[in-house]
Scaffold this active site. Structure first.
Site, PDB file in Angstrom:
ATOM      1  N   GLU A 170      -5.253  -2.702  -0.315  1.00 17.45           N
ATOM      2  CA  GLU A 170      -5.265  -1.340  -0.859  1.00 17.45           C
ATOM      3  C   GLU A 170      -4.361  -0.418  -0.044  1.00 17.45           C
ATOM      4  OE1 GLU A 170      -5.916   0.899  -2.883  1.00 17.45           O
ATOM      5  OE2 GLU A 170      -7.505   0.314  -4.267  1.00 17.45           O
ATOM      6  N   ASP A 225      -6.720   2.156 -11.162  1.00 18.93           N
ATOM      7  CA  ASP A 225      -7.069   2.097  -9.738  1.00 18.93           C
ATOM      8  C   ASP A 225      -6.155   3.079  -8.997  1.00 18.93           C
ATOM      9  OD1 ASP A 225      -7.749   1.155  -7.068  1.00 18.93           O
ATOM     10  OD2 ASP A 225      -8.378  -0.718  -7.967  1.00 18.93           O
ATOM     11  N   ASN A 260     -10.755   7.295  -7.581  1.00 21.05           N
ATOM     12  CA  ASN A 260      -9.520   6.552  -7.348  1.00 21.05           C
ATOM     13  C   ASN A 260      -8.319   7.370  -7.775  1.00 21.05           C
ATOM     14  OD1 ASN A 260      -8.786   3.986  -6.270  1.00 21.05           O
ATOM     15  ND2 ASN A 260     -10.327   3.016  -7.566  1.00 21.05           N
TER      16      ASN A 260
END
Length: 294
Positions: free
Chosen positions: A16, A198, A145
């Protein structure tokens, strides 16, 4: 069709938050579940991992060196080597079922970050951390997100991944205040199409690039909220994208392999890696955190 190729076969559990360090020509990123902060050098291919004591959901480089990081139990100051120095603010939610998730800084050095409600009860929220204080900006979320800001400074964006929605707020850069939540993009979905928004980044033309988790692609969304381009990659779960390289025209994408079936990982063995491709429109320099900035 542009191709996203794997440049680092990291096999991250939950890769991430890629962040391009334009001063040093490095890509910083995290594995939330390891947990660790990584430093990838695209020139040499070397990747160094710094172990952390708890889940790290996001971070930003600091203007004076080091990092500010949203972790499970709070917001922390890290030194230039990625080591925890001290807690700046506690997680206002229950860390047994909540952790900080996606976030980034605005152009004034304020740290914006949201939480993930692991119980899926809608208890997550979006916050702004500035001048040593944490302020709730939006609530009733499941997984906050996709935090980003328009290139003209008029809007801030964020998504609620399980709801397949990307939101937009009017934004005042001077004060940091935002307007009411607006449903900006609602992604269609079905039993077979589960691509949901995301992490994200905005390019220099103001287009919002979103990684569609379980959708196996990156989409470029116009300021009007229309998906205008799609870029597939050989991993079902892209998590976030960032612009890097000397000209900010290399798009980097982190991916995950957690919870994926053996059959899927056999089909997409590079899942958990970092992918990249060259793009026509450059991104923007990532703002750095200024702790204490009002």
């Amino acid at each position: 069709m542009h191709a996203l190729d794997c440049v680092l076969p990291a096999r991250a559990t939950l890769g991430e938050c890629p962040r391009w360090d334009e001063r040093r020509g490095l890509l910083w990123w995290i594995d939330i579940e390891a947990p660790a902060l990584h430093c990838f050098n695209p020139e040499t291919g070397a990747d160094a991992a710094i172990e952390l004591p708890e889940n790290i959901g996001c971070f930003s480089l600091m203007d004076g060196g080091g990092f500010v990081a949203g972790m499970r139990t709070g917001i922390y100051l890290l030194d230039t080597h990625g080591r925890v120095v001290r807690q700046l603010c506690a997680n206002p939610e229950n860390p047994a079922s909540s952790r900080f998730n996606d976030g980034r800084c605005d152009a004034h050095g304020r740290f914006w970050l949201g939480t993930q409600d692991e119980s899926k009860q809608g208890g997550a929220a979006l916050y702004r951390f500035t001048n040593g204080a944490l302020m709730k900006i939006d609530a009733g979320l499941t997984t906050s997100n996709g935090m980003a800001f328009s290139q003209d400074g008029r809007y801030c964006y964020h998504s609620d991944t399980p709801k397949f929605k990307i939101y937009r707020h009017t934004y005042d850069g001077e004060s940091g205040e935002v307007g009411p939540r607006e449903d900006w993009v609602s992604l269609s979905h079905s039993e077979s199409e589960r691509g949901r928004p995301d992490g994200a980044s905005v390019d220099s033309e103001g287009f919002y690039w979103s990684a569609l988790y379980e959708g196996g692609r990156i989409v470029r969304i116009s300021p009007a909220g229309e998906v205008v381009e799609e870029y597939p990659l050989p991993a079902r779960c892209p998590t976030m994208c960032a612009f890097g390289g000397a000209d900010l025209r290399t798009l980097y994408v982190t991916t995950a392999r957690q919870g994926r079936s053996a059959e899927e990982l056999e089909q997409y063995p590079e899942s958990g890696g970092i992918f990249s491709m060259r793009v026509r429109v450059p991104g923007l320099v990532e703002p750095r955190a200024v702790i204490g900035q009002a």
